[in-house]
Design a protein around this motif. Structure first.
Motif, mmCIF file in Angstrom:
data_model
loop_
_atom_site.group_PDB
_atom_site.id
_atom_site.type_symbol
_atom_site.label_atom_id
_atom_site.label_comp_id
_atom_site.label_asym_id
_atom_site.label_seq_id
_atom_site.Cartn_x
_atom_site.Cartn_y
_atom_site.Cartn_z
ATOM 1 N N ARG A 142 64.806 39.419 17.113
ATOM 2 C CA ARG A 142 64.985 38.381 18.127
ATOM 3 C C ARG A 142 65.633 38.898 19.396
ATOM 4 N N GLY A 143 65.350 40.163 19.700
ATOM 5 C CA GLY A 143 65.713 40.654 21.017
ATOM 6 C C GLY A 143 66.807 41.686 21.066
ATOM 7 N N THR B 107 66.560 33.480 20.594
ATOM 8 C CA THR B 107 66.345 34.886 20.922
ATOM 9 C C THR B 107 67.363 35.321 21.969
ATOM 10 N N ASN C 92 64.540 28.801 17.032
ATOM 11 C CA ASN C 92 64.283 30.239 16.933
ATOM 12 C C ASN C 92 64.954 30.928 18.127
ATOM 13 N N TRP D 5 68.111 39.564 13.495
ATOM 14 C CA TRP D 5 68.465 39.512 14.921
ATOM 15 C C TRP D 5 67.866 40.673 15.699
#
Length: 510
Positions: A107-108, A64, A62, A104
């Motif tokens: 994810r940051g 990030t 996962n 995405w």
């Protein structure tokens, strides 16, 4: 004596000229070898760095933005001269753009906006980047919009290996004035998921040709030669960059060409002597020898002294060249040692938890698989214990994340103290831990270990006021029929049974 003097002077001048030519040719050969080796080793260093980064990304299921920043934190301009930065790009088609963008962002990269270029084509979107020149790559930019990086991305994905693009102006540099634009390359390494080998994307690096050549070759050329880096190995390729600190001399016998192969592409290095090299080779010695011989034909002693002086100067030049070569070798050895140290550090980060120093999920799974093989041959038993902390969320909420991190580190210490040095303790993430106890004398011994863990973790943790109180639910599974996944599943289910039964206890899987 005059005729003899003319003969001796002419013969001596011709001999000195041949020595000078041979010495200059040997010097050019040495520079050619040093420069080609420097280019190859520097690109291999970049390749190793990108492959290490790709391996670190592939080991994280996962990924990030914070994970990418941590994995690339040690990379900069000083370590990778000429590089504009590194980035992680992912593939996608037009229909996949909304899903990729949403994935995405979570994810940051909350402001990520994908910018596909060319309908119906396969794209390569930049999602994470780390600039080395202060100019960040545009998040969401489609690298496939330029044919050069698109070709390199395809070659790297199809071959599964490091690839280098054809020379072009980087997309981020096309806003600069033409005088500041450089022909550059894109270095590409494919990223695959460690768990199942699935292709996830690419790690890419922009490499400006002029900066690369100056930083990499100037110290090796030492101003004695002019170096041209040409794309292609046919002698008719496009000149990407050049380095020279002296006046170039037209001397065809001393010109050198060397083709090097980097990232499945051929570069040609052309080297031409400069006035510094020719002056260093003392090319005027032949004329001086001839003039002196004509003037002092009767003084054979003086002529012998001149020849001896020439020999001494040649030996001094050889000594200087040897010392410079030895210095280059020592510098190369230091660079290799630093690369090995960085490689070991990246390997440690890929297989260990950064907070507690324990093994991570990937390393723990590999050791369970290895234990299945060794214990089966020896007809021995091992056990896997899953440990989940009870009440850890209240510690985080009540005392803060710093106190929570301190509790996790203390939990790691207590778990190590509860098991043998040969046993493996791992953190799976959050407040989940796992232990593998090998070479059990009796299968019931693991129950003693599990009980010891429960008792150790119910003791107060002095990380604030009041002390933090937690407990542990432990699931235990013994090795037997089944593979690593089955053992881990049994331990996980037993742990949930312990939670259901009231927590602060252990349960042995049936």
């Amino acid at each position: 004596m005059v005729l003899a003097g003319f003969g001796l002077s002419g013969g001596g001048a011709a001999a000195v000229h041949r020595v000078e030519q041979r010495y200059a040719a040997q010097t050019m050969d040495r520079y050619t070898e040093d420069v080609s080796t420097a280019v190859t080793e520097r690109v291999e260093r970049y390749s190793d760095t990108l492959m290490d980064l790709a391996a670190s990304i592939g080991a994280q299921p996962n990924l990030t933005a914070a994970d990418f920043a941590a994995s690339s934190s040690g990379l900069n301009w000083e370590r990778l001269p000429g590089a504009s930065g590194v980035a992680f790009a992912v593939p996608g088609t037009d229909s996949e753009v909304p899903g990729i963008q949403r994935y995405w962002r979570e994810r940051g990269v909350p402001t990520l906006t994908l910018d596909p270029v060319g309908a119906g084509a396969e794209h390569a979107f930049v999602v994470f980047s780390r600039p080395f020149d202060g100019v960040a790559a545009v998040a969401g930019r489609d690298l496939a919009q330029a044919p050069e990086p698109a070709e390199a991305l395809r070659v790297a994905r199809d071959s599964g290996e490091f690839a280098v693009s054809r020379a072009y102006v980087l997309l981020k540099d096309r806003q600069l004035p033409p005088a500041q634009q450089q022909l550059s390359f894109t270095l590409v390494v494919p990223v695959h998921n460690h768990a199942d080998g699935r292709f996830r994307g690419w790690v890419v690096m922009g490499l400006r040709g002029g900066d690369f050549l100056n930083e990499t070759l100037l110290s090796h050329a030492r101003g004695a030669v002019r170096v041209l880096l040409t794309e292609g190995g046919t002698g008719t390729g496009r000149v990407v960059a050049s380095v020279s600190a002296g006046q170039e001399i037209t001397d065809d016998p001393l010109n050198r060409r060397q083709v090097v192969t980097v990232g499945q592409r051929h570069w040609e290095l052309a080297l031409y002597p400069t006035d510094r090299l020719l002056n260093g080779a003392d090319r005027r010695m032949a004329a001086l020898t001839l003039g002196a011989g004509l003037v002092i034909t009767l003084l054979l002693g003086a002529l012998v002294a001149i020849l001896a002086g020439a020999r001494n100067r040649a030996m001094t030049q050889v000594d200087e060249a040897t010392a410079a070569l030895r210095e280059d070798i020592e510098r190369r050895q230091e660079t290799e040692a630093r690369l090995r140290e960085r490689e070991h550090e990246l390997q440690r980060l890929a297989f260990h938890d950064p907070l507690t120093g324990l093994a991570n999920r990937v390393l723990f799974y590999e050791r369970v698989q290895h234990a299945l093989l060794t214990h089966a041959r020896e007809r021995r038993t091992f056990a896997v214990l899953f440990v989940d902390l009870d009440g850890f969320k209240q510690v985080n909420d009540g005392l803060g994340h710093a106190a929570g991190d301190a509790v996790l580190r203390e939990v790691a210490i207590r778990l190590r103290n509860c098991v043998r040095a040969s046993d493996t303790v791992a953190r799976f993430g959050g407040d989940e831990f796992a232990i593998m106890a090998e070479q059990l004398a009796d299968p019931t011994d693991v129950q003693v270990t599990a009980n010891r863990i429960v008792k150790a973790l119910e003791q107060p943790f002095h990380v604030g006021e009041p002390p933090a109180l937690i407990s542990a639910s432990v699931g235990v599974a013994l090795s037997g029929a089944g593979d690593a996944d089955a053992i881990l599943k049994d331990a996980d289910e037993a742990m949930y049974l312990a939670k259901t039964a009231g927590k602060n206890r252990f349960v042995l899987a049936e």
